[in-house]
Design an enzyme around this catalytic site. Structure first.
Site, PDB file in Angstrom:
ATOM      1  N   HIS A   7      46.076  49.944  65.115  1.00 26.20           N
ATOM      2  CA  HIS A   7      46.706  50.989  66.420  1.00 26.20           C
ATOM      3  C   HIS A   7      45.426  51.814  66.872  1.00 26.20           C
ATOM      4  CE1 HIS A   7      46.969  53.465  62.587  1.00 26.20           C
ATOM      5  NE2 HIS A   7      46.576  54.512  63.467  1.00 26.20           N
ATOM      6  N   HIS A  79      41.762  58.435  67.428  1.00 26.13           N
ATOM      7  CA  HIS A  79      40.815  57.590  66.356  1.00 26.13           C
ATOM      8  C   HIS A  79      41.372  55.736  66.915  1.00 26.13           C
ATOM      9  CE1 HIS A  79      44.478  58.496  64.042  1.00 26.13           C
ATOM     10  NE2 HIS A  79      44.632  57.025  63.665  1.00 26.13           N
ATOM     11  N   GLU A 130      39.829  54.685  61.343  1.00 21.62           N
ATOM     12  CA  GLU A 130      40.800  54.880  60.217  1.00 21.62           C
ATOM     13  C   GLU A 130      40.746  53.355  59.577  1.00 21.62           C
ATOM     14  OE1 GLU A 130      44.954  55.507  61.253  1.00 21.62           O
ATOM     15  OE2 GLU A 130      45.518  55.822  59.204  1.00 21.62           O
TER      16      GLU A 130
END
Ligand code: CO
Length: 134
Positions: A7, A79, A130
Protein backbone atom coordinates in the site's frame (compact mmCIF):
# COMPACT_ATOMS: atom_id res chain seq x y z
CA UNK A 1 13.99 -9.48 -0.55
CA UNK A 2 11.56 -6.78 -1.64
CA UNK A 3 8.12 -8.08 -2.56
CA UNK A 4 5.11 -6.30 -4.01
CA UNK A 5 3.89 -2.86 -3.04
CA UNK A 6 1.21 -3.58 -0.43
CA UNK A 7 0.00 0.00 0.00
CA UNK A 8 0.75 3.69 -0.26
CA UNK A 9 -0.20 5.54 2.92
CA UNK A 10 -1.55 9.08 2.98
CA UNK A 11 -1.84 11.00 6.26
CA UNK A 12 -5.08 12.99 6.43
CA UNK A 13 -6.51 15.42 9.00
CA UNK A 14 -10.09 14.11 8.60
CA UNK A 15 -10.57 10.43 7.83
CA UNK A 16 -14.30 10.71 7.09
CA UNK A 17 -13.72 13.53 4.61
CA UNK A 18 -10.82 11.70 2.95
CA UNK A 19 -12.89 8.49 2.74
CA UNK A 20 -15.70 10.43 1.08
CA UNK A 21 -13.29 11.80 -1.56
CA UNK A 22 -12.15 8.29 -2.48
CA UNK A 23 -15.60 6.69 -2.25
CA UNK A 24 -17.83 9.41 -3.70
CA UNK A 25 -15.58 11.56 -5.90
CA UNK A 26 -13.23 8.85 -7.15
CA UNK A 27 -15.72 5.96 -7.00
CA UNK A 28 -13.41 3.58 -5.14
CA UNK A 29 -14.21 0.90 -2.57
CA UNK A 30 -13.27 2.07 0.93
CA UNK A 31 -13.03 -0.31 3.91
CA UNK A 32 -14.55 0.22 7.34
CA UNK A 33 -12.49 2.28 9.80
CA UNK A 34 -9.99 0.39 11.95
CA UNK A 35 -8.56 1.99 15.09
CA UNK A 36 -5.00 0.94 15.88
CA UNK A 37 -4.12 2.36 19.32
CA UNK A 38 -0.70 0.68 19.34
CA UNK A 39 0.18 2.60 16.17
CA UNK A 40 -1.60 5.83 17.14
CA UNK A 41 -3.76 5.93 14.03
CA UNK A 42 -7.21 5.21 12.64
CA UNK A 43 -7.11 3.81 9.11
CA UNK A 44 -9.19 2.83 6.12
CA UNK A 45 -7.95 1.00 3.05
CA UNK A 46 -8.96 1.89 -0.48
CA UNK A 47 -8.77 -1.01 -2.90
CA UNK A 48 -7.40 0.19 -6.23
CA UNK A 49 -6.87 -3.25 -7.75
CA UNK A 50 -3.09 -3.48 -8.10
CA UNK A 51 -2.42 -2.09 -4.63
CA UNK A 52 -4.16 -0.28 -1.78
CA UNK A 53 -4.21 3.27 -0.48
CA UNK A 54 -4.10 3.52 3.31
CA UNK A 55 -5.65 6.71 4.69
CA UNK A 56 -4.27 7.51 8.15
CA UNK A 57 -5.77 9.84 10.73
CA UNK A 58 -4.06 10.60 14.07
CA UNK A 59 -5.39 8.73 17.11
CA UNK A 60 -4.45 9.96 20.57
CA UNK A 61 -2.11 12.63 21.88
CA UNK A 62 1.12 10.91 20.89
CA UNK A 63 0.22 9.88 17.37
CA UNK A 64 3.32 9.44 15.19
CA UNK A 65 1.58 11.27 12.35
CA UNK A 66 0.66 14.40 14.35
CA UNK A 67 3.95 16.16 13.54
CA UNK A 68 3.63 15.21 9.87
CA UNK A 69 0.20 16.87 9.70
CA UNK A 70 1.51 19.97 11.44
CA UNK A 71 3.96 20.37 8.55
CA UNK A 72 1.40 19.33 5.92
CA UNK A 73 -2.00 20.34 7.31
CA UNK A 74 -3.99 19.22 4.26
CA UNK A 75 -2.33 15.78 4.33
CA UNK A 76 0.22 14.05 2.13
CA UNK A 77 2.03 10.85 1.26
CA UNK A 78 3.32 9.34 4.49
CA UNK A 79 4.88 5.95 3.70
CA UNK A 80 5.19 3.08 1.26
CA UNK A 81 4.60 -0.50 2.41
CA UNK A 82 6.47 -3.35 0.75
CA UNK A 83 5.85 -7.02 1.39
CA UNK A 84 8.63 -9.34 2.52
CA UNK A 85 8.55 -13.11 3.02
CA UNK A 86 10.41 -13.09 6.35
CA UNK A 87 10.35 -9.84 8.31
CA UNK A 88 13.03 -10.88 10.82
CA UNK A 89 15.43 -11.92 8.07
CA UNK A 90 14.71 -8.69 6.20
CA UNK A 91 15.25 -6.60 9.34
CA UNK A 92 18.52 -8.29 10.18
CA UNK A 93 19.82 -7.90 6.63
CA UNK A 94 18.90 -4.21 6.56
CA UNK A 95 20.41 -3.54 9.99
CA UNK A 96 23.62 -5.24 8.89
CA UNK A 97 23.62 -2.87 5.89
CA UNK A 98 23.37 0.11 8.25
CA UNK A 99 19.66 0.92 7.94
CA UNK A 100 17.83 2.18 11.01
CA UNK A 101 14.69 0.39 12.16
CA UNK A 102 12.27 2.65 14.04
CA UNK A 103 10.96 2.00 17.55
CA UNK A 104 12.40 -0.92 19.49
CA UNK A 105 13.19 -2.81 16.29
CA UNK A 106 10.67 -5.54 17.01
CA UNK A 107 7.75 -6.09 14.59
CA UNK A 108 4.29 -4.97 15.69
CA UNK A 109 1.03 -6.34 14.36
CA UNK A 110 -0.26 -4.01 11.64
CA UNK A 111 -3.64 -3.26 10.18
CA UNK A 112 -3.76 -6.54 8.25
CA UNK A 113 -3.01 -8.66 11.32
CA UNK A 114 0.53 -9.29 10.08
CA UNK A 115 3.89 -8.19 11.52
CA UNK A 116 5.20 -4.82 10.35
CA UNK A 117 8.31 -2.67 10.85
CA UNK A 118 9.19 0.87 9.83
CA UNK A 119 12.54 1.99 8.41
CA UNK A 120 14.09 5.43 8.84
CA UNK A 121 13.27 7.72 5.90
CA UNK A 122 16.77 9.17 5.84
CA UNK A 123 18.10 5.73 4.91
CA UNK A 124 15.56 5.27 2.07
CA UNK A 125 15.69 8.33 -0.16
CA UNK A 126 13.60 10.47 2.15
CA UNK A 127 10.65 8.06 2.25
CA UNK A 128 9.36 6.25 5.31
CA UNK A 129 9.22 2.56 4.41
CA UNK A 130 7.00 -0.03 6.10
CA UNK A 131 7.76 -3.72 5.69
CA UNK A 132 4.92 -6.21 6.09
CA UNK A 133 5.40 -9.93 6.27
CA UNK A 134 3.24 -11.27 3.45
CO1 CO B 1 0.98 1.28 6.32
Amino acid sequence: MLGRLNHVAIAVPDLAAASAIYRDTLGATVSAVQTLPEHGVSVVFVDVGNTKIELLEPLGETSPIAAFLQKSPSGGMHHLCYEVDDIIAARDRLKAAGARVLGDGEPKIGAHGKPVLFLHPKDFTGTLVELEQA
